[in-house]
Design a protein around this motif. Structure first.
Motif, PDB file in Angstrom:
ATOM      1  N   ILE A 160     -28.013  21.631  29.465  1.00 37.22           N
ATOM      2  CA  ILE A 160     -28.428  20.952  28.240  1.00 37.22           C
ATOM      3  C   ILE A 160     -29.536  19.961  28.597  1.00 37.22           C
ATOM      4  O   ILE A 160     -29.256  18.859  29.095  1.00 37.22           O
ATOM      5  CB  ILE A 160     -27.233  20.230  27.580  1.00 37.22           C
ATOM      6  CG1 ILE A 160     -26.091  21.220  27.323  1.00 37.22           C
ATOM      7  CG2 ILE A 160     -27.660  19.559  26.275  1.00 37.22           C
ATOM      8  CD1 ILE A 160     -24.829  20.579  26.793  1.00 37.22           C
ATOM      9  N   PRO A 161     -30.797  20.296  28.361  1.00 33.98           N
ATOM     10  CA  PRO A 161     -31.917  19.451  28.810  1.00 33.98           C
ATOM     11  C   PRO A 161     -32.210  18.289  27.867  1.00 33.98           C
ATOM     12  O   PRO A 161     -33.347  18.074  27.447  1.00 33.98           O
ATOM     13  CB  PRO A 161     -33.075  20.447  28.863  1.00 33.98           C
ATOM     14  CG  PRO A 161     -32.774  21.426  27.783  1.00 33.98           C
ATOM     15  CD  PRO A 161     -31.265  21.569  27.763  1.00 33.98           C
ATOM     16  N   SER A 162     -31.192  17.508  27.553  1.00 32.52           N
ATOM     17  CA  SER A 162     -31.361  16.448  26.552  1.00 32.52           C
ATOM     18  C   SER A 162     -32.199  15.272  27.048  1.00 32.52           C
ATOM     19  O   SER A 162     -32.771  14.539  26.239  1.00 32.52           O
ATOM     20  CB  SER A 162     -29.983  15.944  26.101  1.00 32.52           C
ATOM     21  OG  SER A 162     -29.228  15.466  27.202  1.00 32.52           O
ATOM     22  N   GLU A 163     -32.292  15.072  28.358  1.00 26.81           N
ATOM     23  CA  GLU A 163     -33.051  13.942  28.881  1.00 26.81           C
ATOM     24  C   GLU A 163     -34.478  14.301  29.266  1.00 26.81           C
ATOM     25  O   GLU A 163     -35.253  13.432  29.660  1.00 26.81           O
ATOM     26  CB  GLU A 163     -32.318  13.340  30.093  1.00 26.81           C
ATOM     27  CG  GLU A 163     -30.947  12.781  29.764  1.00 26.81           C
ATOM     28  CD  GLU A 163     -30.308  12.076  30.958  1.00 26.81           C
ATOM     29  OE1 GLU A 163     -31.037  11.691  31.891  1.00 26.81           O
ATOM     30  OE2 GLU A 163     -29.084  11.920  30.961  1.00 26.81           O
ATOM     31  N   ILE A 164     -34.829  15.571  29.155  1.00 28.18           N
ATOM     32  CA  ILE A 164     -36.146  16.001  29.626  1.00 28.18           C
ATOM     33  C   ILE A 164     -37.294  15.508  28.736  1.00 28.18           C
ATOM     34  O   ILE A 164     -38.361  15.163  29.266  1.00 28.18           O
ATOM     35  CB  ILE A 164     -36.182  17.531  29.784  1.00 28.18           C
ATOM     36  CG1 ILE A 164     -35.046  17.987  30.705  1.00 28.18           C
ATOM     37  CG2 ILE A 164     -37.521  17.985  30.348  1.00 28.18           C
ATOM     38  CD1 ILE A 164     -35.027  17.302  32.070  1.00 28.18           C
ATOM     39  N   PRO A 165     -37.162  15.437  27.402  1.00 30.86           N
ATOM     40  CA  PRO A 165     -38.272  14.884  26.619  1.00 30.86           C
ATOM     41  C   PRO A 165     -38.692  13.482  27.070  1.00 30.86           C
ATOM     42  O   PRO A 165     -39.884  13.193  27.212  1.00 30.86           O
ATOM     43  CB  PRO A 165     -37.717  14.873  25.191  1.00 30.86           C
ATOM     44  CG  PRO A 165     -36.751  16.010  25.162  1.00 30.86           C
ATOM     45  CD  PRO A 165     -36.097  15.973  26.514  1.00 30.86           C
ATOM     46  N   ARG A 166     -37.715  12.617  27.344  1.00 35.71           N
ATOM     47  CA  ARG A 166     -38.052  11.263  27.800  1.00 35.71           C
ATOM     48  C   ARG A 166     -38.657  11.291  29.206  1.00 35.71           C
ATOM     49  O   ARG A 166     -39.544  10.490  29.527  1.00 35.71           O
ATOM     50  CB  ARG A 166     -36.801  10.384  27.784  1.00 35.71           C
ATOM     51  CG  ARG A 166     -36.384   9.950  26.366  1.00 35.71           C
ATOM     52  CD  ARG A 166     -35.068   9.203  26.373  1.00 35.71           C
ATOM     53  NE  ARG A 166     -33.954  10.091  26.676  1.00 35.71           N
ATOM     54  CZ  ARG A 166     -32.699   9.690  26.823  1.00 35.71           C
ATOM     55  NH1 ARG A 166     -32.404   8.406  26.725  1.00 35.71           N
ATOM     56  NH2 ARG A 166     -31.738  10.556  27.082  1.00 35.71           N
ATOM     57  N   LEU A 167     -38.169  12.212  30.043  1.00 33.95           N
ATOM     58  CA  LEU A 167     -38.748  12.343  31.380  1.00 33.95           C
ATOM     59  C   LEU A 167     -40.222  12.719  31.295  1.00 33.95           C
ATOM     60  O   LEU A 167     -41.071  12.141  31.992  1.00 33.95           O
ATOM     61  CB  LEU A 167     -37.966  13.400  32.168  1.00 33.95           C
ATOM     62  CG  LEU A 167     -38.482  13.707  33.581  1.00 33.95           C
ATOM     63  CD1 LEU A 167     -38.185  12.549  34.517  1.00 33.95           C
ATOM     64  CD2 LEU A 167     -37.874  15.002  34.119  1.00 33.95           C
ATOM     65  N   LEU A 227     -29.726  19.540  20.174  1.00 41.23           N
ATOM     66  CA  LEU A 227     -30.926  19.019  20.817  1.00 41.23           C
ATOM     67  C   LEU A 227     -31.966  18.548  19.799  1.00 41.23           C
ATOM     68  O   LEU A 227     -32.694  17.590  20.039  1.00 41.23           O
ATOM     69  CB  LEU A 227     -31.531  20.085  21.729  1.00 41.23           C
ATOM     70  CG  LEU A 227     -30.721  20.456  22.967  1.00 41.23           C
ATOM     71  CD1 LEU A 227     -31.338  21.647  23.672  1.00 41.23           C
ATOM     72  CD2 LEU A 227     -30.620  19.266  23.926  1.00 41.23           C
ATOM     73  N   ALA A 228     -32.027  19.223  18.664  1.00 38.90           N
ATOM     74  CA  ALA A 228     -33.054  18.907  17.662  1.00 38.90           C
ATOM     75  C   ALA A 228     -32.711  17.695  16.810  1.00 38.90           C
ATOM     76  O   ALA A 228     -33.555  17.213  16.047  1.00 38.90           O
ATOM     77  CB  ALA A 228     -33.280  20.118  16.749  1.00 38.90           C
ATOM     78  N   ARG A 229     -31.508  17.163  16.961  1.00 40.64           N
ATOM     79  CA  ARG A 229     -31.033  16.138  16.035  1.00 40.64           C
ATOM     80  C   ARG A 229     -31.759  14.815  16.177  1.00 40.64           C
ATOM     81  O   ARG A 229     -31.799  14.005  15.241  1.00 40.64           O
ATOM     82  CB  ARG A 229     -29.531  15.900  16.248  1.00 40.64           C
ATOM     83  CG  ARG A 229     -29.218  15.049  17.471  1.00 40.64           C
ATOM     84  CD  ARG A 229     -27.775  15.121  17.909  1.00 40.64           C
ATOM     85  NE  ARG A 229     -27.438  14.090  18.897  1.00 40.64           N
ATOM     86  CZ  ARG A 229     -27.809  14.097  20.157  1.00 40.64           C
ATOM     87  NH1 ARG A 229     -28.569  15.096  20.607  1.00 40.64           N
ATOM     88  NH2 ARG A 229     -27.464  13.129  20.978  1.00 40.64           N
ATOM     89  N   SER A 230     -32.350  14.545  17.343  1.00 41.52           N
ATOM     90  CA  SER A 230     -32.940  13.236  17.627  1.00 41.52           C
ATOM     91  C   SER A 230     -34.287  13.393  18.316  1.00 41.52           C
ATOM     92  O   SER A 230     -34.454  14.292  19.141  1.00 41.52           O
ATOM     93  CB  SER A 230     -31.986  12.432  18.530  1.00 41.52           C
ATOM     94  OG  SER A 230     -32.645  11.322  19.110  1.00 41.52           O
ATOM     95  N   PRO A 231     -35.247  12.495  18.014  1.00 45.10           N
ATOM     96  CA  PRO A 231     -36.542  12.554  18.716  1.00 45.10           C
ATOM     97  C   PRO A 231     -36.395  12.395  20.225  1.00 45.10           C
ATOM     98  O   PRO A 231     -37.234  12.901  20.981  1.00 45.10           O
ATOM     99  CB  PRO A 231     -37.318  11.379  18.111  1.00 45.10           C
ATOM    100  CG  PRO A 231     -36.686  11.141  16.778  1.00 45.10           C
ATOM    101  CD  PRO A 231     -35.233  11.458  16.960  1.00 45.10           C
ATOM    102  N   GLN A 232     -35.342  11.701  20.685  1.00 47.94           N
ATOM    103  CA  GLN A 232     -35.154  11.482  22.122  1.00 47.94           C
ATOM    104  C   GLN A 232     -34.728  12.751  22.866  1.00 47.94           C
ATOM    105  O   GLN A 232     -34.932  12.860  24.069  1.00 47.94           O
ATOM    106  CB  GLN A 232     -34.111  10.386  22.370  1.00 47.94           C
ATOM    107  CG  GLN A 232     -34.627   8.973  22.148  1.00 47.94           C
ATOM    108  CD  GLN A 232     -34.847   8.657  20.683  1.00 47.94           C
ATOM    109  OE1 GLN A 232     -34.015   9.020  19.838  1.00 47.94           O
ATOM    110  NE2 GLN A 232     -35.951   8.010  20.368  1.00 47.94           N
ATOM    111  N   THR A 233     -34.117  13.692  22.150  1.00 46.85           N
ATOM    112  CA  THR A 233     -33.618  14.910  22.798  1.00 46.85           C
ATOM    113  C   THR A 233     -34.328  16.170  22.322  1.00 46.85           C
ATOM    114  O   THR A 233     -34.092  17.246  22.873  1.00 46.85           O
ATOM    115  CB  THR A 233     -32.111  15.077  22.533  1.00 46.85           C
ATOM    116  OG1 THR A 233     -31.892  15.187  21.117  1.00 46.85           O
ATOM    117  CG2 THR A 233     -31.327  13.889  23.065  1.00 46.85           C
TER     118      THR A 233
END
Length: 476
Positions: A160-167, A227-233
């Motif tokens: 689950i790549p939830s932290e990759i957008p912020r990275l 994943l689509a629920r938040s701009p952070q993820t």
């Protein structure tokens, strides 16, 4: 990136080095998305340099690295002019871990830079790089190296790549960045992370970087919605893989059931609702069983931006597969004798994994049984909390007694294959042991091979693209 529309075709990021820079460049030259595999590129670069770097391609790429002294340290550590002797073992690379390790980070950044740089060389087509979310301890340094070379897309699955957008946001600005690492048996309040400080590592701040687009590889509309629920993820799009796609696949929903030949049984709960995916408002591509002109047409009619296909490219001339193995696979496929099994136990990662059955490879019980068990690369090791609170590392494919001493049942080790060593052998970079033993290859493909009937006997990546796109051209 400034392309007017997303690509119709995404070339899958397959195995270790199967989707190498030559293949990705060939696909991108057609205007479609070429993708390099980002898995274990530290080992791939180190071993190719020890092989003498025929053609000088890696040295040409490293000469363009934005911190020359870093690239020079990698070269001095691994490059062997003319190549090391055929019987000599490859020099090891530092294994992944939670603790900061400058030599390891430099090698990882440089290796990912070189692969993407070579893939992008000489054309204007888009290039992506594929990572496994499971291999978290390599991700920050690997992604930064790819971004330094101008990667247009990052694709990530097996988790689950939830932290990759912020990275990606942080690394585009050369800011220090960290991601979480799952540590088995850790207390809920413990948070373990791994990261990179780009300026400290390079000793300078390079010019501005363009943030690549992130495509999350998923098999469920539920995960896509999460994943689509938040701009952070939220990623920039999705690749939706069916169970027949090559490499790792998600296990079936609910209780694992096996069919008569021991493969996982998938049912209606495992089918992706493309309508719900489309309602998220992000582009998506369908993968697994769509590698035909009609498959592309069906995908587009279902609302997809296009399709991802891997196996067709894995068997083409520009593939990174050892050419003898590639031709053997094609020969068995043409005679109808090639079987690809979705093995529920082979991968130490715990996901079902497709294995192409070919004599002399790790698909066979005899070769598997004769291989000495060891874990000397460790990209699929799992960090875990030991009784004294320290962090250790384990892998179900390591020696059985070693794994049991680390608190796991012996059942975890049954039928586990060493993917790290086997996949490297599949591209001609298998380890050579001091006693003369050579690591046998492990081959992975998708289970849908029908596309081969429509392609020339020994075909190119451009042949694949032209054939698949003929469907949309005919449909107008």
């Amino acid at each position: 990136m400034s392309e007017a529309r997303p690509p119709l075709l995404i070339q899958g990021g397959m195995g270790v080095g199967v989707s190498g820079w030559r293949l990705a460049r060939a696909v991108a030259r057609t205007g479609q998305l070429g993708v390099v595999s980002g898995t274990a590129l530290d080992v791939v670069l180190a071993r190719r340099l020890q092989g003498g770097d025929p053609g000088g391609h890696l040295r040409r790429a490293l000469a363009r690295f934005p911190a020359p002294e870093v690239a020079e340290r990698v070269l001095s550590r691994y490059f062997v002019p003319g190549g090391a002797g055929d019987g000599l073992p490859y020099r090891p690379v530092p294994r992944l871990g939670l603790r900061s390790h400058r030599v390891r980070d430099e090698l990882t950044v440089v290796a990912n830079f070189a692969e993407v740089f070579l893939a992008k060389e000489g054309h204007e087509g888009p290039i992506g790089i594929n990572y496994l979310e499971k291999i978290q301890m390599a991700t920050p340094a690997a992604v930064y190296g790819a971004m330094l070379a101008g990667a247009d897309y990052v694709l990530m699955g097996a988790g689950i790549p939830s932290e990759i957008p912020r990275l990606l946001d942080a690394l585009a600005a050369h800011r220090p960045a960290r991601i979480s690492v799952a540590v088995a048996e850790a207390d809920a309040e413990d948070r373990h992370t791994v990261g990179i400080d780009p300026v400290a590592l390079l000793g300078r701040t390079p010019g501005p970087l363009e943030r690549p687009r992130l495509l999350a590889i998923v098999s469920s509309h539920v995960l896509a919605a999460y994943l689509a629920r938040s701009p952070q993820t939220r990623p920039d799009g999705f690749v939706l893989e069916s169970p027949v796609a090559g490499g790792h696949s998600a296990p079936p929903r609910g209780r694992m059931r096996l069919d008569a030949v021991g493969e996982p049984v998938y049912g209606p709960r495992d089918e992706v609702d493309t309508g719900k995916i489309a309602a998220l408002g992000l582009p998506f591509w369908l993968a697994g069983g769509y590698a035909t002109p009609d498959g592309l047409v069906r995908a587009v009619r279902a609302g997809a931006a296009g399709i991802q296909l891997g196996t067709a490219f894995a068997l083409c001339r520009e593939s990174g597969l050892d050419d003898t193995l590639r031709r053997r696979l094609l020969g068995r496929a043409s005679s109808g004798g090639l079987e690809v099994r979705n093995d529920p136990r082979a991968s130490p990662a715990g996901f079902p994994f497709k294995i192409a059955e070919l004599p002399g490879t790790l698909s066979g019980p005899d070769v598997y049984g004769d291989r000495p068990r060891l874990c000397d690369l460790g990209h699929l090791r799992t960090p875990y909390r030991k009784e004294d609170g320290a962090v250790g590392y384990r892998c179900p494919a390591e020696p059985v007694d070693t794994h049991v001493r680390k608190g796991r049942p012996v059942e975890d080790t049954v039928e586990r294959r060493c993917l790290c060593n086997g996949l490297l052998s599949a591209i001609g970079l298998g380890q050579r042991r001091p006693d003369g033993y050579r690591e046998p290859p492990l081959l992975t493909l998708g289970q849908d091979l029908g596309f081969l009937d429509e392609l020339p006997e020994d075909y190119s990546a451009a042949d694949v693209v032209d054939h698949i796109l003929s469907g949309v051209r005919s449909a107008g």
